[in-house]
Design a protein around this motif. Sequence first.
Motif: not given
Length: 174
Positions: A25, A27, A29-35, A76, A174
């Motif tokens: 999670s 990782r 967030r740091a990549a800007g991936v919504a989840h 989401q 992702w």
Amino acid sequence: MDTCEVLLIAGRSGVGKSTAAWEASARLRAAGVAHCMIEGDTLDQIHPAPEGDPHRSAITERNLAAIWANYAALGQRRLVYCNTAAILEGPMFERAMGPGPVRIVPVLLTAGDATAAARLAGREIGSELEPHLRRSAAMARYLDRHAPPDTVRVLTDGRGAVEVARDVVAAAGW
């Protein structure tokens, strides 16, 4: 309709499921991936078990559907979920996250008996350690035999959380 995706992180007790999920999670967030993320153990913490649901599977599914509905209402489409046998519960996720297509990515974290024992000894105290060790070993064998054919296996022995999470997230693409 948009496809929902769920990254299922499973494995024996002491393998590092929760740690891997939290790190995955971070990782994402740091990549800007919504989840969003759910620790599966929180969905069935009720005693005694509901009448007619001794394994608490019905209450787990109801709680998952309710939480997912809230996340989905916020837009989401991706869920990180960890629980011991999560990879065996694909149909539950299809029901709870539907209607519409659900892409399931099963990941089985693995660790040898010595690694799992050392991790469990660090967190279990008192009379529950020995039974927990036996259940963990039995579950490792069960999950290995019954994992869906498309399951990605990620070894955790001698590896840090960041390295394991990298492999877990890579499995999802992702």
